[in-house]
Scaffold this motif. Structure first.
Motif, PDB file in Angstrom:
ATOM      1  N   LYS A 297      30.606  51.205  48.769  1.00 43.92           N
ATOM      2  CA  LYS A 297      29.646  50.435  49.572  1.00 43.92           C
ATOM      3  C   LYS A 297      30.085  48.984  49.772  1.00 43.92           C
ATOM      4  O   LYS A 297      29.703  48.341  50.729  1.00 43.92           O
ATOM      5  CB  LYS A 297      28.279  50.419  48.887  1.00 43.92           C
ATOM      6  N   LEU A 298      30.875  48.458  48.830  1.00 52.05           N
ATOM      7  CA  LEU A 298      31.146  47.018  48.832  1.00 52.05           C
ATOM      8  C   LEU A 298      32.436  46.620  49.552  1.00 52.05           C
ATOM      9  O   LEU A 298      32.631  45.451  49.873  1.00 52.05           O
ATOM     10  CB  LEU A 298      31.163  46.484  47.396  1.00 52.05           C
ATOM     11  N   ALA A 299      33.328  47.576  49.795  1.00 50.62           N
ATOM     12  CA  ALA A 299      34.628  47.219  50.377  1.00 50.62           C
ATOM     13  C   ALA A 299      34.474  46.479  51.705  1.00 50.62           C
ATOM     14  O   ALA A 299      35.087  45.422  51.917  1.00 50.62           O
ATOM     15  CB  ALA A 299      35.493  48.476  50.550  1.00 50.62           C
ATOM     16  N   GLY A 300      33.644  47.008  52.595  1.00 49.57           N
ATOM     17  CA  GLY A 300      33.455  46.386  53.909  1.00 49.57           C
ATOM     18  C   GLY A 300      32.895  44.972  53.800  1.00 49.57           C
ATOM     19  O   GLY A 300      33.481  44.010  54.332  1.00 49.57           O
ATOM     20  N   PRO A 301      31.766  44.809  53.086  1.00 49.82           N
ATOM     21  CA  PRO A 301      31.207  43.458  52.929  1.00 49.82           C
ATOM     22  C   PRO A 301      32.185  42.485  52.253  1.00 49.82           C
ATOM     23  O   PRO A 301      32.228  41.305  52.628  1.00 49.82           O
ATOM     24  CB  PRO A 301      29.963  43.688  52.058  1.00 49.82           C
ATOM     25  N   LEU A 302      32.955  42.949  51.289  1.00 50.45           N
ATOM     26  CA  LEU A 302      33.910  42.051  50.623  1.00 50.45           C
ATOM     27  C   LEU A 302      34.997  41.610  51.593  1.00 50.45           C
ATOM     28  O   LEU A 302      35.428  40.453  51.592  1.00 50.45           O
ATOM     29  CB  LEU A 302      34.550  42.741  49.410  1.00 50.45           C
ATOM     30  N   ARG A 303      35.450  42.536  52.419  1.00 47.98           N
ATOM     31  CA  ARG A 303      36.470  42.181  53.419  1.00 47.98           C
ATOM     32  C   ARG A 303      35.907  41.141  54.388  1.00 47.98           C
ATOM     33  O   ARG A 303      36.563  40.152  54.715  1.00 47.98           O
ATOM     34  CB  ARG A 303      36.928  43.444  54.166  1.00 47.98           C
ATOM     35  N   GLN A 304      34.668  41.376  54.790  1.00 51.43           N
ATOM     36  CA  GLN A 304      33.990  40.420  55.689  1.00 51.43           C
ATOM     37  C   GLN A 304      33.868  39.041  55.061  1.00 51.43           C
ATOM     38  O   GLN A 304      33.913  38.022  55.741  1.00 51.43           O
ATOM     39  CB  GLN A 304      32.568  40.911  56.014  1.00 51.43           C
ATOM     40  N   ALA A 305      33.697  39.032  53.726  1.00 51.41           N
ATOM     41  CA  ALA A 305      33.506  37.767  53.003  1.00 51.41           C
ATOM     42  C   ALA A 305      34.821  37.018  52.816  1.00 51.41           C
ATOM     43  O   ALA A 305      34.825  35.902  52.315  1.00 51.41           O
ATOM     44  CB  ALA A 305      32.865  38.045  51.645  1.00 51.41           C
ATOM     45  N   GLY A 306      35.930  37.655  53.182  1.00 53.61           N
ATOM     46  CA  GLY A 306      37.215  36.963  53.119  1.00 53.61           C
ATOM     47  C   GLY A 306      38.188  37.516  52.098  1.00 53.61           C
ATOM     48  O   GLY A 306      39.340  37.089  52.049  1.00 53.61           O
ATOM     49  N   LEU A 307      37.744  38.446  51.265  1.00 54.16           N
ATOM     50  CA  LEU A 307      38.656  39.003  50.252  1.00 54.16           C
ATOM     51  C   LEU A 307      39.895  39.579  50.942  1.00 54.16           C
ATOM     52  O   LEU A 307      39.785  40.341  51.906  1.00 54.16           O
ATOM     53  CB  LEU A 307      37.932  40.096  49.457  1.00 54.16           C
ATOM     54  N   CYS A 308      41.085  39.186  50.462  1.00 50.16           N
ATOM     55  CA  CYS A 308      42.320  39.600  51.141  1.00 50.16           C
ATOM     56  C   CYS A 308      42.788  40.985  50.704  1.00 50.16           C
ATOM     57  O   CYS A 308      43.338  41.739  51.494  1.00 50.16           O
ATOM     58  CB  CYS A 308      43.442  38.603  50.854  1.00 50.16           C
ATOM     59  N   GLY A 309      42.604  41.288  49.425  1.00 50.64           N
ATOM     60  CA  GLY A 309      43.118  42.566  48.948  1.00 50.64           C
ATOM     61  C   GLY A 309      42.441  43.004  47.670  1.00 50.64           C
ATOM     62  O   GLY A 309      41.765  42.211  47.007  1.00 50.64           O
ATOM     63  N   VAL A 310      42.608  44.284  47.350  1.00 54.95           N
ATOM     64  CA  VAL A 310      42.064  44.796  46.088  1.00 54.95           C
ATOM     65  C   VAL A 310      43.163  45.540  45.322  1.00 54.95           C
ATOM     66  O   VAL A 310      44.005  46.205  45.917  1.00 54.95           O
ATOM     67  CB  VAL A 310      40.863  45.762  46.291  1.00 54.95           C
ATOM     68  N   ASN A 311      43.129  45.381  44.001  1.00 51.79           N
ATOM     69  CA  ASN A 311      43.923  46.217  43.109  1.00 51.79           C
ATOM     70  C   ASN A 311      42.956  47.177  42.426  1.00 51.79           C
ATOM     71  O   ASN A 311      42.001  46.737  41.786  1.00 51.79           O
ATOM     72  CB  ASN A 311      44.613  45.374  42.021  1.00 51.79           C
ATOM     73  N   VAL A 312      43.196  48.456  42.606  1.00 52.02           N
ATOM     74  CA  VAL A 312      42.273  49.454  42.052  1.00 52.02           C
ATOM     75  C   VAL A 312      42.977  50.201  40.920  1.00 52.02           C
ATOM     76  O   VAL A 312      44.103  50.673  41.089  1.00 52.02           O
ATOM     77  CB  VAL A 312      41.814  50.450  43.143  1.00 52.02           C
ATOM     78  N   SER A 313      42.296  50.314  39.778  1.00 58.03           N
ATOM     79  CA  SER A 313      42.858  51.086  38.665  1.00 58.03           C
ATOM     80  C   SER A 313      42.763  52.568  38.995  1.00 58.03           C
ATOM     81  O   SER A 313      41.700  53.061  39.354  1.00 58.03           O
ATOM     82  CB  SER A 313      42.053  50.851  37.385  1.00 58.03           C
ATOM     83  N   LEU A 314      43.874  53.265  38.879  1.00 60.55           N
ATOM     84  CA  LEU A 314      43.876  54.710  39.124  1.00 60.55           C
ATOM     85  C   LEU A 314      44.866  55.322  38.139  1.00 60.55           C
ATOM     86  O   LEU A 314      46.069  55.332  38.384  1.00 60.55           O
ATOM     87  CB  LEU A 314      44.266  54.990  40.589  1.00 60.55           C
ATOM     88  N   ASP A 315      44.357  55.794  37.023  1.00 59.14           N
ATOM     89  CA  ASP A 315      45.222  56.246  35.931  1.00 59.14           C
ATOM     90  C   ASP A 315      45.550  57.725  36.015  1.00 59.14           C
ATOM     91  O   ASP A 315      46.407  58.208  35.269  1.00 59.14           O
ATOM     92  CB  ASP A 315      44.558  55.953  34.585  1.00 59.14           C
ATOM     93  N   ALA A 316      44.862  58.457  36.881  1.00 58.82           N
ATOM     94  CA  ALA A 316      45.124  59.890  37.032  1.00 58.82           C
ATOM     95  C   ALA A 316      44.482  60.377  38.312  1.00 58.82           C
ATOM     96  O   ALA A 316      43.536  59.765  38.819  1.00 58.82           O
ATOM     97  CB  ALA A 316      44.538  60.651  35.843  1.00 58.82           C
ATOM     98  N   LEU A 317      44.988  61.495  38.841  1.00 54.41           N
ATOM     99  CA  LEU A 317      44.361  62.128  40.000  1.00 54.41           C
ATOM    100  C   LEU A 317      43.661  63.417  39.602  1.00 54.41           C
ATOM    101  O   LEU A 317      42.943  64.021  40.396  1.00 54.41           O
ATOM    102  CB  LEU A 317      45.411  62.420  41.076  1.00 54.41           C
ATOM    103  N   ASN A 318      43.911  63.841  38.375  1.00 54.06           N
ATOM    104  CA  ASN A 318      43.204  64.992  37.837  1.00 54.06           C
ATOM    105  C   ASN A 318      41.874  64.490  37.261  1.00 54.06           C
ATOM    106  O   ASN A 318      41.869  63.595  36.424  1.00 54.06           O
ATOM    107  CB  ASN A 318      44.090  65.612  36.755  1.00 54.06           C
ATOM    108  N   PRO A 319      40.738  65.036  37.753  1.00 61.66           N
ATOM    109  CA  PRO A 319      39.433  64.484  37.345  1.00 61.66           C
ATOM    110  C   PRO A 319      39.203  64.501  35.834  1.00 61.66           C
ATOM    111  O   PRO A 319      38.600  63.567  35.295  1.00 61.66           O
ATOM    112  CB  PRO A 319      38.420  65.388  38.053  1.00 61.66           C
ATOM    113  N   GLU A 320      39.678  65.567  35.158  1.00 58.40           N
ATOM    114  CA  GLU A 320      39.462  65.624  33.699  1.00 58.40           C
ATOM    115  C   GLU A 320      40.270  64.545  33.002  1.00 58.40           C
ATOM    116  O   GLU A 320      39.795  63.878  32.076  1.00 58.40           O
ATOM    117  CB  GLU A 320      39.860  66.995  33.125  1.00 58.40           C
ATOM    118  N   ILE A 321      41.512  64.385  33.423  1.00 55.63           N
ATOM    119  CA  ILE A 321      42.350  63.355  32.779  1.00 55.63           C
ATOM    120  C   ILE A 321      41.782  61.974  33.094  1.00 55.63           C
ATOM    121  O   ILE A 321      41.679  61.110  32.225  1.00 55.63           O
ATOM    122  CB  ILE A 321      43.824  63.476  33.234  1.00 55.63           C
ATOM    123  N   TYR A 322      41.363  61.790  34.348  1.00 53.40           N
ATOM    124  CA  TYR A 322      40.761  60.499  34.707  1.00 53.40           C
ATOM    125  C   TYR A 322      39.558  60.209  33.803  1.00 53.40           C
ATOM    126  O   TYR A 322      39.393  59.106  33.290  1.00 53.40           O
ATOM    127  CB  TYR A 322      40.324  60.490  36.189  1.00 53.40           C
TER     128      TYR A 322
END
Ligand code: 5AD
Ligand code: SF4
Length: 331
Positions: free
Chosen positions: A107-132
């Protein structure tokens, strides 16, 4: 040194400030939360929006150009979109990023971009839901929806971060590389740093970058990237381009690669207003008295005192002993 650049006594230019806006989090990452962590700050100890904006004004005047909003999980802070806009509006702020676990990003990505945020670093430690879930205690589907929303919001850069842990997520390395490449995002692998619970901090859980690169080499040709050529920031990460996949893979060898401290351009502010010249060193300088009682010159003096004591190198090698836990500082 020009009037608008700050340098440590050894000459390193320091122009990057990381701002922790909360010590709270809605995940429980194995590598982050100290054992039985209950030490949440009270609201009174936490910097207010006005105090954060004021310290950014002083920092920008001193020559800090790049800023990153971190936590805990920064999206848990009330009015985070508004605070983001206020930081971005400070003259001299040239880059503003955020590090998030992505859980609330949809929900927040769009409003944050509008507010001027240049980029995001997102933690993603796994793509398997159980491991995540095992690593973070969280729900992978919300994070993937958050990453999709960030892609749609048109950020200049979205980076994905994975902390490597042996016996936990090494089989996720190649799927993560392919996922990131398909979205044209750099995928960064980080060596486990000694910032967490004793049971996680066993040497047997440690997975070195060199071994991760071997896994990539079994799949593709791995070509070192010269940073200046691809303009991918000047943090501690080194980058590789994979020939067939086209993937851009970053590595942060916090433990096995000793030399990144001499490229370190940053300082950190904790949510309770302590200025830390180095993540891997307990040294802190309290900004709070200057922010609550003093004038801008007092705030400036705290920055200069911290800069003068910026350690030449982190102490992770020395403290990498399971018997000696470190306190949490927040991403
Ligand atoms: N070791 C390495 N990286 C860590 N992070 C948090 N704790 C650790 C640790 N002990 C990193 C994660 C997360 C970011 C906020 O900080 O990559 O994405
Ligand atoms: Fe929360 Fe980030 Fe720490 Fe995980 S690494 S517990 S998401 S602050």
């Amino acid at each position: 040194m020009s009037a608008t650049s700050l340098a440590a006594p050894d000459g390193r230019v320091v122009d990057y400030l990381r701002l922790s806006v909360t010590d709270r989090c809605n995940e429980r990452c194995l590598y982050c939360m100290p054992e039985g962590y209950k030490g949440w700050q009270s609201r009174e100890d936490t910097l207010t929006d006005d105090e954060i904006v004021r310290l950014v004004q002083v920092a920008a005047g001193l020559g800090f150009r790049k800023y990153r909003i971190t936590g805990g999980e920064p999206l848990l802070r009330r009015n985070i979109v508004d605070l983001t806009r206020r930081i971005w509006d400070v003259p001299g702020v040239e880059m503003l990023g955020m590090s998030t676990n992505g859980v609330m990003l949809e929900k927040l990505a769009g409003p944050l971009r509008q507010a001027g945020l240049c980029g995001v670093n997102v933690s993603l430690d796994a793509l398997n839901p159980e491991i995540y879930h095992r690593v973070t205690g969280g729900d992978l589907s919300r994070v993937l929806a958050g990453i999709d929303a960030a892609l749609a919001a048109g950020f200049e850069r979205i980076k994905l971060n994975c902390v490597l842990m042996r016996g936990v997520n090494e089989q996720e390395i190649w799927p993560l590389v392919e996922y990131a490449a398909a979205r044209d995002c750099p995928m960064r692998f980080i060596e486990l740093m000694p910032l967490t619970r004793r049971d996680v901090l066993d040497e047997s859980n440690f997975f070195p970058i060199a071994e991760m690169l071997e896994i990539l080499r079994a799949q593709d040709e791995v070509i070192p990237v010269e940073k200046d050529k691809e303009k991918i920031g000047n943090g501690p990460a080194r980058y590789y381009r994979l020939k067939k996949t086209g993937a851009l893979v970053g590595v942060i060898g916090a433990l096995t690669e000793t030399c990144f401290c001499d490229r370190c351009n940053k300082m950190r502010v904790t949510a309770d207003g302590k200025l830390r010249p180095c993540l891997g060193d307990a040294l802190e300088f309290d900004l709070m008295p200057a922010l609550r009682g003093g004038n801008d010159a007092d705030v400036t003096n705290v920055f200069l005192a911290a800069l003068a004591k910026k350690p030449l190198a982190h102490g992770f090698k020395d403290v990498y002993q399971p018997a000696r836990p470190m306190t949490a500082i927040g991403g």
